[in-house]
Design a protein around this motif. Structure first.
Motif, PDB file in Angstrom:
ATOM      1  N   GLN A 247       0.824  -1.206   0.000  1.00  0.00           N
ATOM      2  CA  GLN A 247       0.000   0.000   0.000  1.00  0.00           C
ATOM      3  C   GLN A 247       0.856   1.252   0.000  1.00  0.00           C
ATOM      4  O   GLN A 247       0.535   2.232  -0.682  1.00  0.00           O
ATOM      5  N   GLN A 248       1.943   1.229   0.748  1.00  0.00           N
ATOM      6  CA  GLN A 248       2.861   2.370   0.744  1.00  0.00           C
ATOM      7  C   GLN A 248       3.439   2.608  -0.645  1.00  0.00           C
ATOM      8  O   GLN A 248       3.731   3.743  -1.020  1.00  0.00           O
ATOM      9  N   GLY A 249       3.581   1.526  -1.392  1.00  0.00           N
ATOM     10  CA  GLY A 249       4.069   1.636  -2.762  1.00  0.00           C
ATOM     11  C   GLY A 249       2.985   1.949  -3.781  1.00  0.00           C
ATOM     12  O   GLY A 249       3.272   2.057  -4.974  1.00  0.00           O
ATOM     13  N   GLY A 250       1.744   2.058  -3.315  1.00  0.00           N
ATOM     14  CA  GLY A 250       0.646   2.431  -4.206  1.00  0.00           C
ATOM     15  C   GLY A 250      -0.184   1.285  -4.746  1.00  0.00           C
ATOM     16  O   GLY A 250      -0.968   1.477  -5.675  1.00  0.00           O
ATOM     17  N   TYR A 251      -0.040   0.092  -4.134  1.00  0.00           N
ATOM     18  CA  TYR A 251      -0.756  -1.082  -4.633  1.00  0.00           C
ATOM     19  C   TYR A 251      -1.565  -1.745  -3.526  1.00  0.00           C
ATOM     20  O   TYR A 251      -1.045  -2.046  -2.451  1.00  0.00           O
ATOM     21  N   GLN A 252      -2.827  -1.997  -3.807  1.00  0.00           N
ATOM     22  CA  GLN A 252      -3.717  -2.686  -2.873  1.00  0.00           C
ATOM     23  C   GLN A 252      -3.784  -4.163  -3.232  1.00  0.00           C
ATOM     24  O   GLN A 252      -3.999  -4.513  -4.398  1.00  0.00           O
ATOM     25  N   GLN A 253      -3.572  -5.026  -2.242  1.00  0.00           N
ATOM     26  CA  GLN A 253      -3.613  -6.469  -2.476  1.00  0.00           C
ATOM     27  C   GLN A 253      -5.063  -6.938  -2.640  1.00  0.00           C
ATOM     28  O   GLN A 253      -5.951  -6.513  -1.921  1.00  0.00           O
ATOM     29  N   VAL A 254      -5.287  -7.849  -3.581  1.00  0.00           N
ATOM     30  CA  VAL A 254      -6.627  -8.365  -3.868  1.00  0.00           C
ATOM     31  C   VAL A 254      -6.620  -9.887  -3.731  1.00  0.00           C
ATOM     32  O   VAL A 254      -5.847 -10.572  -4.403  1.00  0.00           O
ATOM     33  N   GLY A 255      -7.467 -10.396  -2.879  1.00  0.00           N
ATOM     34  CA  GLY A 255      -7.616 -11.834  -2.740  1.00  0.00           C
ATOM     35  C   GLY A 255      -8.804 -12.340  -3.530  1.00  0.00           C
ATOM     36  O   GLY A 255      -9.073 -11.883  -4.648  1.00  0.00           O
ATOM     37  N   TRP A 256      -9.553 -13.272  -2.956  1.00  0.00           N
ATOM     38  CA  TRP A 256     -10.733 -13.821  -3.616  1.00  0.00           C
ATOM     39  C   TRP A 256     -11.660 -14.376  -2.546  1.00  0.00           C
ATOM     40  O   TRP A 256     -11.264 -14.628  -1.407  1.00  0.00           O
ATOM     41  N   ALA A 257     -12.913 -14.566  -2.928  1.00  0.00           N
ATOM     42  CA  ALA A 257     -13.888 -15.125  -2.006  1.00  0.00           C
ATOM     43  C   ALA A 257     -13.674 -16.630  -1.866  1.00  0.00           C
ATOM     44  O   ALA A 257     -13.234 -17.283  -2.823  1.00  0.00           O
ATOM     45  N   PRO A 258     -13.979 -17.209  -0.708  1.00  0.00           N
ATOM     46  CA  PRO A 258     -13.847 -18.664  -0.570  1.00  0.00           C
ATOM     47  C   PRO A 258     -14.578 -19.430  -1.669  1.00  0.00           C
ATOM     48  O   PRO A 258     -14.023 -20.364  -2.258  1.00  0.00           O
ATOM     49  N   ALA A 259     -15.816 -19.024  -1.964  1.00  0.00           N
ATOM     50  CA  ALA A 259     -16.571 -19.697  -3.030  1.00  0.00           C
ATOM     51  C   ALA A 259     -16.016 -19.368  -4.403  1.00  0.00           C
ATOM     52  O   ALA A 259     -16.280 -20.072  -5.371  1.00  0.00           O
ATOM     53  N   GLY A 260     -15.230 -18.279  -4.484  1.00  0.00           N
ATOM     54  CA  GLY A 260     -14.668 -17.868  -5.759  1.00  0.00           C
ATOM     55  C   GLY A 260     -13.403 -18.593  -6.158  1.00  0.00           C
ATOM     56  O   GLY A 260     -12.918 -18.418  -7.273  1.00  0.00           O
ATOM     57  N   PHE A 261     -12.872 -19.421  -5.257  1.00  0.00           N
ATOM     58  CA  PHE A 261     -11.721 -20.249  -5.600  1.00  0.00           C
ATOM     59  C   PHE A 261     -12.220 -21.358  -6.515  1.00  0.00           C
ATOM     60  O   PHE A 261     -12.857 -22.310  -6.075  1.00  0.00           O
ATOM     61  N   LEU A 262     -11.941 -21.233  -7.813  1.00  0.00           N
ATOM     62  CA  LEU A 262     -12.557 -22.121  -8.803  1.00  0.00           C
ATOM     63  C   LEU A 262     -11.854 -23.465  -8.925  1.00  0.00           C
ATOM     64  O   LEU A 262     -12.349 -24.358  -9.609  1.00  0.00           O
ATOM     65  N   GLY A 263     -10.718 -23.623  -8.266  1.00  0.00           N
ATOM     66  CA  GLY A 263     -10.110 -24.947  -8.129  1.00  0.00           C
ATOM     67  C   GLY A 263      -9.293 -25.435  -9.287  1.00  0.00           C
ATOM     68  O   GLY A 263      -8.933 -26.617  -9.338  1.00  0.00           O
ATOM     69  N   ASP A 264      -8.943 -24.548 -10.223  1.00  0.00           N
ATOM     70  CA  ASP A 264      -8.232 -25.021 -11.414  1.00  0.00           C
ATOM     71  C   ASP A 264      -6.779 -25.412 -11.141  1.00  0.00           C
ATOM     72  O   ASP A 264      -6.115 -25.955 -12.018  1.00  0.00           O
ATOM     73  N   GLU A 265      -6.287 -25.151  -9.930  1.00  0.00           N
ATOM     74  CA  GLU A 265      -4.924 -25.582  -9.592  1.00  0.00           C
ATOM     75  C   GLU A 265      -4.913 -26.821  -8.700  1.00  0.00           C
ATOM     76  O   GLU A 265      -3.849 -27.269  -8.265  1.00  0.00           O
ATOM     77  N   LEU A 266      -6.076 -27.384  -8.442  1.00  0.00           N
ATOM     78  CA  LEU A 266      -6.171 -28.613  -7.653  1.00  0.00           C
ATOM     79  C   LEU A 266      -5.979 -29.838  -8.545  1.00  0.00           C
ATOM     80  O   LEU A 266      -6.213 -29.775  -9.755  1.00  0.00           O
ATOM     81  N   PRO A 267      -5.564 -30.971  -7.990  1.00  0.00           N
ATOM     82  CA  PRO A 267      -5.386 -32.186  -8.806  1.00  0.00           C
ATOM     83  C   PRO A 267      -6.711 -32.654  -9.389  1.00  0.00           C
ATOM     84  O   PRO A 267      -7.707 -32.785  -8.677  1.00  0.00           O
TER      85      PRO A 267
END
Length: 247
Positions: A155-175
Motif C-alpha cells: 500500500q505504501q508503494g501504491g498497490y492494494q492487495q486483492v484476494g478472492w472469495a472462498p466460493a470464488g476459488f474455482l479450483g483449477d490448480e487442484l489435482p
C-alpha cells in the motif's frame, strides 16, 4: 454486458500461469461479452517464452482494447514466505520471498519493502509498455500468501492487495483426479454469491485435466442464467476509492 442495474455482480479474475489456455479464455469472454481482471506475472509459458514476453504482447494488447483490466501479480511470481523483524524494535523491516519465475526461480532470499514494491511495479510497467495503458493500482500476491506488514508495504508503494472469495476459488490448480471439472463447476454454481471475487488461471502445469476448456463457459452461462453479471475490479466498491486516489 448485463445492465448496470444488475443486483448480483461477480468479479472474475485470472492470474497468468503457462498461458496454454489463454486464447480459449479470450474467445469465451468475447463470446459472452464478459469483462474480467487479469493479474499478470512474467511466468514460463508453454509457447513463446514467458507470459509477458514479446510473443504474448499482442494478446495483452487485445485484452486491454476489449476493456478488460490488467494488474500486477509481481514480475517473477514472488511468493512471500515470512516477515523479517528487527531484533531490537520488533518491527518488520524485510520479507523472506521465493519466486517461481525469473533468474532466481526456487531460491529463498530477503527483500526490503521497497524492493518488494519494485517487484510489483515491474509487472505494472511492462503491462503499460505493452498496452499503452496504466494498470489498476492493485496486485495479487502469488498464492494469496501475505502478512499484514506485506500488505501495508504494498500500500505504501501504491498497490492494494486483492484476494478472492472462498466460493470464488474455482479450483483449477487442484489435482484433477480428486477434483474433477464437473465437481468444481457444480460447487461454484451452488456457492458463488453476489459480490464475490472469482479466481482462475491462464494455465496450470500440474493439473492433468485443464479446468477452463470444460468449465469456464458453463460457469459463465450458468451464472448469467442465475441473474449474475460480471464486472472488472475497477468497479468493485471496495477498491474504487483506492483506484481513484492512486491510478
Amino acid at each position: 454486458m448485463a445492465s448496470s442495474a444488475c443486483g448480483k455482480t461477480v468479479y472474475l479474475t485470472f492470474d497468468t500461469g503457462h498461458m496454454g489456455i489463454a486464447q480459449l479464455v479470450a474467445q469465451v469472454l468475447q463470446k459472452h461479452k464478459v469483462l474480467v481482471t487479469f493479474f499478470a506475472a512474467n511466468e514460463p509459458a508453454k509457447e513463446g517464452g514467458s507470459s509477458l514476453g514479446d510473443f504474448w504482447a499482442p494478446w495483452w494488447r487485445a485484452r486491454a482494447e476489449e476493456g478488460h483490466q490488467l494488474a500486477s501479480h509481481t514480475y517473477d511470481h514472488m511468493y512471500w514466505l515470512a516477515d523479517i523483524r528487527d531484533k531490537a524494535t520488533g518491527q518488520v523491516t524485510h520479507f523472506k520471498v521465493r519466486p517461481s519465475a525469473g533468474p532466481r526461480t526456487g531460491q529463498s532470499f530477503v527483500v526490503s519493502a521497497a524492493e518488494y514494491c519494485e517487484e510489483i511495479a515491474r509487472s505494472a510497467r511492462r503491462l503499460k509498455q505493452i498496452t499503452g495503458r496504466k494498470t489498476l493500482p492493485l496486485y495479487r500476491a502469488p498464492g494469496g500468501k501475505t502478512s499484514p506488514a506485506l500488505i501495508a508495504a504494498a500500500q505504501q508503494g501504491g498497490y492494494q492487495q486483492v484476494g478472492w472469495a472462498p466460493a470464488g476459488f474455482l479450483g483449477d490448480e487442484l489435482p484433477s483426479d480428486k477434483y474433477p471439472n464437473e465437481r468444481l463447476l457444480a460447487q461454484a454454481l451452488k456457492n458463488i454469491r453476489g459480490g464475490d471475487i472469482l479466481l482462475a488461471h491462464l494455465g496450470i502445469w500440474s493439473r492433468q485435466d485443464p479446468w477452463a476448456p470444460a468449465a469456464l463457459e458453463p460457469l459463465i452461462t450458468g451464472l448469467l442464467d442465475r441473474g449474475f453479471c460480471f464486472r472488472t475490479l475497477a468497479e468493485h466498491p471496495a477498491y474504487q476509492g483506492w483506484i481513484a486516489q492512486h491510478r
